[in-house]
Scaffold this motif. Structure first.
Motif, short mmCIF file in Angstrom:
data_model
loop_
_atom_site.label_atom_id
_atom_site.label_comp_id
_atom_site.label_asym_id
_atom_site.label_seq_id
_atom_site.Cartn_x
_atom_site.Cartn_y
_atom_site.Cartn_z
N GLN A 1 3.21 -1.98 -4.75
CA GLN A 1 2.55 -1.59 -3.49
C GLN A 1 1.93 -0.20 -3.53
OE1 GLN A 1 5.52 -1.74 -0.42
NE2 GLN A 1 6.47 0.16 -1.06
N ASN A 2 2.42 0.66 -4.41
CA ASN A 2 1.91 2.02 -4.47
C ASN A 2 0.89 2.21 -5.59
OD1 ASN A 2 1.98 4.50 -3.21
ND2 ASN A 2 3.52 5.35 -4.59
N GLU A 3 0.57 1.14 -6.32
CA GLU A 3 -0.34 1.25 -7.47
C GLU A 3 -1.80 1.19 -7.03
OE1 GLU A 3 0.27 1.91 -10.54
OE2 GLU A 3 2.45 1.92 -10.30
N ASP B 1 7.77 -3.82 -4.17
CA ASP B 1 7.88 -2.36 -4.22
C ASP B 1 7.25 -1.81 -5.49
OD1 ASP B 1 8.54 0.08 -3.18
OD2 ASP B 1 10.65 0.00 -3.70
N CYS C 1 6.98 4.32 -2.60
CA CYS C 1 6.56 4.02 -1.24
C CYS C 1 5.25 4.73 -0.93
CB CYS C 1 7.64 4.47 -0.26
SG CYS C 1 7.14 4.31 1.46
N PRO C 2 4.22 3.99 -0.43
CA PRO C 2 2.93 4.62 -0.15
C PRO C 2 3.01 5.68 0.95
CG PRO C 2 2.83 2.21 0.13
CD PRO C 2 4.25 2.56 -0.12
N VAL D 1 -1.72 -1.43 3.26
CA VAL D 1 -1.22 -1.63 1.89
C VAL D 1 -2.13 -2.66 1.20
CG1 VAL D 1 0.80 -2.14 0.48
CG2 VAL D 1 1.14 -1.27 2.80
N ASN E 1 5.98 5.08 8.39
CA ASN E 1 6.07 3.83 7.63
C ASN E 1 5.67 2.63 8.46
OD1 ASN E 1 7.07 2.78 4.98
ND2 ASN E 1 8.43 1.58 6.29
#
Lengths: 300, 300
Positions: free
Chosen positions: A17-19, A14, A239-240, A54, A110
């Motif tokens: 994953q959004n970086e 987590d 969260c993306p 992702v 999602n």
């Protein structure tokens, strides 16, 4: 006897994953190794999802197969479908984490299916993982509020938790995916989950500190007997598929809190904050956790 | 009946005193007026201290005399000595806040005297302010830990609180000046203060969010019946004489917390976050509070 909390380290999954900055496979492995050296014993190391959706998790199989194994150390992988489960099992995960989002709108964004469909999928994945001898968690995303639908009613949560319990996981997690929960919510919703799950399914709580309630919510969880908490080194994460979903509650913020409260985490604060500095360099950004900047107390 | 918390707005004083950017007198007045429009009814508007030591407060007299008065709205000024009290009374403050630091080292750096001397000074100031019909608070700085001496023992705190109670204030505040407290500390130390102060002296708590425990500590205070809390718009703040003392707990973070917990603050979240944006522009920096960036929930 000293009270104990189990912090499940989620920074490799987590947290990353959004970086936008994609870490090398070597750096991801080093992040896990650093968490282990700091005392982590459960780590969500990756997610076996579609790399097109992702990109940060494209090397999940390589990360998983390269990780050093130790007795008592458990690696979890997030899966959403059969393909993901196959990859996770091939990588010899110790646990899988299956996500079901509490609202249909967010669940579709999602993972491309309704909440009921996601519960059915989770039941199938849990059954297959159990046959393979793998520990299973189902996480109910957006248990405290949804970025698209707003409030998630108690009735809706009950319904989803009941379906999740029927799916038969070894553990049930509630996730405050967008960081809107306050301590009264945490107590109320964990108590509902406990009531539906019964005494034999352990509960776990996944917190974000988006509105600075993460630490207070961790204390509330402890007060109702929930002692397994997700956290992310540096407070990295988000969260993306949820707008404005920022940092997980920072591992080091919880370690400071619990150290001062006399609650054992098994984690070393200084070692964790060393890794925050390392991770900030890798991501070329400042992470939101407080302790790397403020330092512990009393100063060591 | 809905539970109520009184948030005492300290941004014009503790919020600004450590800032390098000196706000104009007009901007300071606007900050107070904005807080009033957001619903604040007690505001620490300035400190009457030596401008050579705290340059940001050099225009304390001008700020004080220019503020709009309203029934039910109380302006407090911080004072440390007789000169400060005279200025505060000349400015027609409604309340004075006198500080005593719990450790000698920090007390000497903060106000040039030992803790016992500061307690004697506080007693004299409280007596004089009372003769003038002004409400008095004594704040015990560093009640949860000292940046110079480290741990502040329970015995030391008891001793200082007893001296402070003997000085006869209308209200007694404990301050976590450097943001090291955790909820168990808050409950323990507030209960000790309550025991020494008795039921007739109301307690107040001053929190910093330096280690992300501020919101959790506010919840802990409420749980032991302490319902007057200091906070600063944007989480601005810090003590010029304490190394690494960063932001007060942010007003808007507490408003979000309490709104969602069903506790009345009388403050409007959106109005407060508007002022955060305004203040960030004036100070040319990002402030640490979460809500101005994250937004409330559900989105309005």
């Amino acid at each position: 006897m000293k009270q104990t909390v189990e912090i499940l380290e989620v920074s490799p999954r987590d947290g990353l994953q959004n970086e936008k900055t994609i870490l090398t496979t070597e750096d991801k492995i080093e992040l896990v190794e650093r968490a282990v050296r700091s005392g982590a014993r459960r780590i969500e190391v990756t997610s076996f999802v579609n790399p097109a959706r992702v990109p940060q998790m494209a090397d999940a199989d390589d990360v998983m197969s390269a990780l050093p194994r130790q007795p008592g150390l458990r690696y979890a992988g997030l899966v959403m479908n059969r393909r993901g489960l196959e990859r996770a099992l091939a990588g010899r995960v110790d646990e899988i984490d299956v996500v079901v989002v509490a609202t249909d709108t967010f669940c579709r964004r999602n993972q491309g299916m309704s909440t009921v469909e996601a519960c059915d999928m989770a039941a199938a994945l849990v059954a297959d993982a159990r046959s393979a001898g793998v520990f299973t968690t189902i996480t109910v995303g957006a248990s405290f509020g949804c970025p698209f639908e707003g409030e998630v009613s108690i009735e809706r949560l009950r319904e989803v938790v009941q379906r999740v319990v029927d799916a038969g996981p070894d553990e049930l997690a509630l996730a405050d995916t967008i960081g809107v929960a306050v301590p009264t919510d945490v107590k109320q919703r964990l108590e509902i989950a406990r009531e539906i799950a019964g005494p034999d399914i352990p509960l776990r709580l996944h917190l974000h500190d988006t509105r600075h309630t993460g630490v207070a919510n961790a204390v509330a969880a402890l007060e109702v007997g929930v002692t397994t908490l997700d956290a992310s080194i540096g407070g990295a994460g988000g969260c993306p598929f949820a707008p404005k979903a920022t940092g997980n509650v920072a591992t080091e913020d919880l370690v400071y809190l619990f150290d001062r409260m006399g609650v054992r985490t098994g984690l070393d604060l200084e070692s964790v904050t060393d890794t925050v500095a390392w991770l900030e360099e890798r991501l070329a950004k400042t992470l939101p956790g407080a302790l790397a900047r403020a330092g512990g107390f009393p100063a060591s």
